[in-house]
Write a protein that holds these residues in place. Structure first.
Motif, PDB file in Angstrom:
ATOM      1  N   GLU A  81       1.002  -1.276  -0.080  1.00  0.00           N
ATOM      2  CA  GLU A  81      -0.084  -0.113  -0.075  1.00  0.00           C
ATOM      3  C   GLU A  81       0.683   1.459   0.106  1.00  0.00           C
ATOM      4  OE1 GLU A  81      -2.997   2.348   2.898  1.00  0.00           O
ATOM      5  OE2 GLU A  81      -2.759   0.225   3.203  1.00  0.00           O
ATOM      6  N   PRO A  82       0.675   1.920  -1.050  1.00  0.00           N
ATOM      7  CA  PRO A  82       1.530   3.273  -1.167  1.00  0.00           C
ATOM      8  C   PRO A  82       1.068   4.263   0.190  1.00  0.00           C
ATOM      9  CG  PRO A  82       0.464   2.838  -3.251  1.00  0.00           C
ATOM     10  CD  PRO A  82      -0.222   2.042  -2.251  1.00  0.00           C
ATOM     11  N   GLY A  83       2.067   5.193   0.682  1.00  0.00           N
ATOM     12  CA  GLY A  83       1.517   6.297   1.538  1.00  0.00           C
ATOM     13  C   GLY A  83       2.981   6.260   2.289  1.00  0.00           C
ATOM     14  N   LEU A  84       2.532   7.530   3.136  1.00  0.00           N
ATOM     15  CA  LEU A  84       3.435   8.191   3.959  1.00  0.00           C
ATOM     16  C   LEU A  84       4.053   6.895   5.071  1.00  0.00           C
ATOM     17  CD1 LEU A  84       2.020  11.568   4.910  1.00  0.00           C
ATOM     18  CD2 LEU A  84       4.096  11.062   3.546  1.00  0.00           C
ATOM     19  N   VAL A  85       5.328   6.852   5.383  1.00  0.00           N
ATOM     20  CA  VAL A  85       5.915   6.039   6.522  1.00  0.00           C
ATOM     21  C   VAL A  85       5.801   6.743   7.762  1.00  0.00           C
ATOM     22  CG1 VAL A  85       7.810   4.917   7.247  1.00  0.00           C
ATOM     23  CG2 VAL A  85       7.297   5.116   4.423  1.00  0.00           C
ATOM     24  N   ALA A  86       5.141   6.031   8.722  1.00  0.00           N
ATOM     25  CA  ALA A  86       4.783   6.895  10.034  1.00  0.00           C
ATOM     26  C   ALA A  86       6.240   6.611  10.735  1.00  0.00           C
ATOM     27  CB  ALA A  86       3.899   6.210  10.733  1.00  0.00           C
ATOM     28  N   GLY A  87       6.544   7.985  11.644  1.00  0.00           N
ATOM     29  CA  GLY A  87       7.567   8.188  12.249  1.00  0.00           C
ATOM     30  C   GLY A  87       8.911   8.639  11.466  1.00  0.00           C
ATOM     31  N   MET A  88       8.928   8.666  10.187  1.00  0.00           N
ATOM     32  CA  MET A  88      10.216   8.891   9.471  1.00  0.00           C
ATOM     33  C   MET A  88       9.755   9.831   8.324  1.00  0.00           C
ATOM     34  SD  MET A  88      11.314   5.343   7.809  1.00  0.00           S
ATOM     35  CE  MET A  88      11.169   4.473   9.528  1.00  0.00           C
ATOM     36  N   PRO A  89      10.739  10.669   7.686  1.00  0.00           N
ATOM     37  CA  PRO A  89      10.437  11.473   6.429  1.00  0.00           C
ATOM     38  C   PRO A  89      10.671  10.483   5.487  1.00  0.00           C
ATOM     39  CG  PRO A  89      12.707  11.661   7.377  1.00  0.00           C
ATOM     40  CD  PRO A  89      12.006  10.879   8.389  1.00  0.00           C
ATOM     41  N   GLY A  90       9.587  10.008   4.989  1.00  0.00           N
ATOM     42  CA  GLY A  90       9.423   8.948   3.860  1.00  0.00           C
ATOM     43  C   GLY A  90       8.000   8.823   3.246  1.00  0.00           C
ATOM     44  N   PHE A  91       8.168   8.128   2.064  1.00  0.00           N
ATOM     45  CA  PHE A  91       7.037   8.006   1.261  1.00  0.00           C
ATOM     46  C   PHE A  91       7.094   6.687   0.374  1.00  0.00           C
ATOM     47  CE2 PHE A  91       3.848   8.552  -2.254  1.00  0.00           C
ATOM     48  CZ  PHE A  91       2.835   8.685  -1.623  1.00  0.00           C
ATOM     49  N   VAL A  92       6.392   5.761   0.394  1.00  0.00           N
ATOM     50  CA  VAL A  92       6.522   4.624  -0.444  1.00  0.00           C
ATOM     51  C   VAL A  92       5.530   4.827  -1.437  1.00  0.00           C
ATOM     52  CG1 VAL A  92       6.057   2.160  -0.763  1.00  0.00           C
ATOM     53  CG2 VAL A  92       6.832   3.029   1.470  1.00  0.00           C
ATOM     54  N   ALA A  93       5.846   5.175  -2.736  1.00  0.00           N
ATOM     55  CA  ALA A  93       5.263   5.467  -3.926  1.00  0.00           C
ATOM     56  C   ALA A  93       4.960   4.032  -4.709  1.00  0.00           C
ATOM     57  CB  ALA A  93       5.856   6.275  -4.874  1.00  0.00           C
ATOM     58  N   TYR A  94       5.963   3.085  -4.655  1.00  0.00           N
ATOM     59  CA  TYR A  94       5.845   1.712  -5.554  1.00  0.00           C
ATOM     60  C   TYR A  94       6.064   0.586  -4.584  1.00  0.00           C
ATOM     61  CZ  TYR A  94       6.550   4.369  -9.876  1.00  0.00           C
ATOM     62  OH  TYR A  94       6.373   5.081 -10.891  1.00  0.00           O
ATOM     63  N   PRO A  95       5.020   0.093  -3.739  1.00  0.00           N
ATOM     64  CA  PRO A  95       5.076  -0.964  -2.944  1.00  0.00           C
ATOM     65  C   PRO A  95       5.557  -2.186  -3.585  1.00  0.00           C
ATOM     66  CG  PRO A  95       3.006  -0.656  -3.335  1.00  0.00           C
ATOM     67  CD  PRO A  95       3.883   0.682  -3.831  1.00  0.00           C
TER      68      PRO A  95
END
Length: 396
Positions: A185-199
């Motif tokens: 599931e794409p989305g923001l990574v909780a607790g860190m500056p990150g974003f998953v665009a391509y699971p």
């Protein structure tokens, strides 16, 4: 410097003739990927609304975004094809498995360092297509010990079946939320500056399909053309049938609008994040039909596509810095503060509020200029790879 000539055999690092058809298609989608990222950094509405939203977009903007949908699935599919070709050209299973493991780890490292920084000009964990390919290679390092038809079946199962998991919300999984985002599931990574665009799981399925179908690209040219045309046509027919049913296969059903034109835009607006079954059918169907046409290209355009296709990682990494750097320099020259071009991936509101951006005409001019800048550099590295057999060259 010797120019690459389409139709003239070029050798890979193993001294075996490369396939122009694969390199040409890969180069074509890399050129489209540059267009997509130029639009991201230069179009005035890049972060204002979805260019595929039938209610707000224009035909030109919609077409510009939709054609770049071909990039990621084709890139990942051809990664699988290339792995099959390496095996067919003489790499034993153990050697290939070790290479895939090391190169996969290298790609993930690059994604979270040089590539993420290039996109953001600041620290962020931005998981995009290189991350997905890297994790896919790590997983395929284990699966290539299985028969090819089994890997193909796994790929088809993932591509066709992962939409069943779309309703699961990462936030409902507690401590497993981060893993679910990384995989599905794409989305923001909780607790860190990150974003998953391509699971990685849906994209890994596409890589497995490419690996499983890789043998088609070793057939004689007439048979290969027929196979790619049949596969591409079959994928598009299946897409139309499933899309008309408007049921399973995409998390974004199409609907009727006040005009038939906008209804048509809704029909073709399929989900990339994560890539739905219908998205894969539509994009790979088009790419497979384009392959025989691209093989007929000659001249500078063909040479440029071959140069990009034979240096994909190098060209990809280089274009990130050229495009983002150009936006920053042009912005500063026009009086925009430099800081709005840094650390904006997770929250681009500063760019929007500053009014940064241009119309599509400027986007295409910048795209063309970027390709002109990339071409001699990619051609130079492609020539180096032809002349030399150093192991490190397989990692760039």
């Amino acid at each position: 410097m010797t120019q690459q000539v389409p139709g003239q055999a070029q050798l890979n690092r193993l001294g075996i003739a490369r396939l122009d058809s694969v390199d040409m298609l890969r180069g074509f989608v890399i050129a489209l990927m540059v267009l997509d990222h130029v639009r991201d950094y230069f179009h005035v509405h890049a972060f204002v609304f979805d260019p595929l939203d039938p209610a707000r977009t224009s035909v030109a903007l919609y077409a510009t975004r939709w054609i770049t949908h071909l990039c990621a699935p084709t890139f990942v599919f051809l990664s699988g094809v290339s792995i099959h070709l390496q095996r067919a050209q003489g790499k034993d299973t153990a050697t290939l498995s070790r290479f895939l493991l090391s190169r996969g780890l290298w790609l993930v490292l690059l994604e979270f360092t040089l590539i993420s920084f290039g996109f953001n000009f600041g620290f962020v964990l931005f998981a995009q297509v290189i991350y997905a390919i890297g994790v896919g290679m790590i997983l395929l390092a284990a699966l290539i010990w299985l028969p090819q038809r089994v890997v193909l079946a796994i790929g088809f199962l993932i591509v066709a079946g992962h939409n069943v998991l779309v309703p699961i919300d990462a936030q409902s999984l507690g401590s497993l939320a981060v893993l679910w985002r990384a995989a599905f599931e794409p989305g923001l990574v909780a607790g860190m500056p990150g974003f998953v665009a391509y699971p990685f799981i849906p994209w890994f399925g596409i890589m497995c399909v490419g690996y499983g179908l890789g043998g088609l690209f070793l057939k004689p040219e007439p048979e290969r053309r027929r196979s790619t045309i049949l596969l591409g046509t079959g994928a598009l027919v299946l897409f139309v049938v499933l899309r008309l049913v408007n049921g399973y296969g995409d998390q974004l059903p199409w609907r009727e609008y006040e005009t038939s034109g906008r209804t048509l835009l809704s029909f073709f607006n399929v989900s990339k994040y994560p890539p739905s079954l219908l998205y894969v059918l539509a994009t790979l169907g088009v790419s497979l039909l384009l392959m025989p046409l691209l093989e007929r290209l000659r001249g500078t355009a063909a040479s440029a596509l071959l140069a990009f296709g034979r240096t994909p990682l190098f060209t990809y990494l280089l274009h990130v810095y050229i495009v983002h750097g150009s936006a920053l320099l042009i912005g500063v020259a026009l009086g925009f503060p430099a800081k709005i071009f840094c650390n904006f991936i997770v929250d681009p509101s500063r760019l929007v509020q500053a009014g940064w951006g241009f119309g599509l005409g400027i986007v295409y001019i910048v795209w063309f200029g970027t390709l002109l800048t990339l071409y001699p550099l990619s051609r130079w590295l492609a020539a180096v790879k032809r002349r030399r057999r150093d192991t490190w060259l397989s990692y760039i």
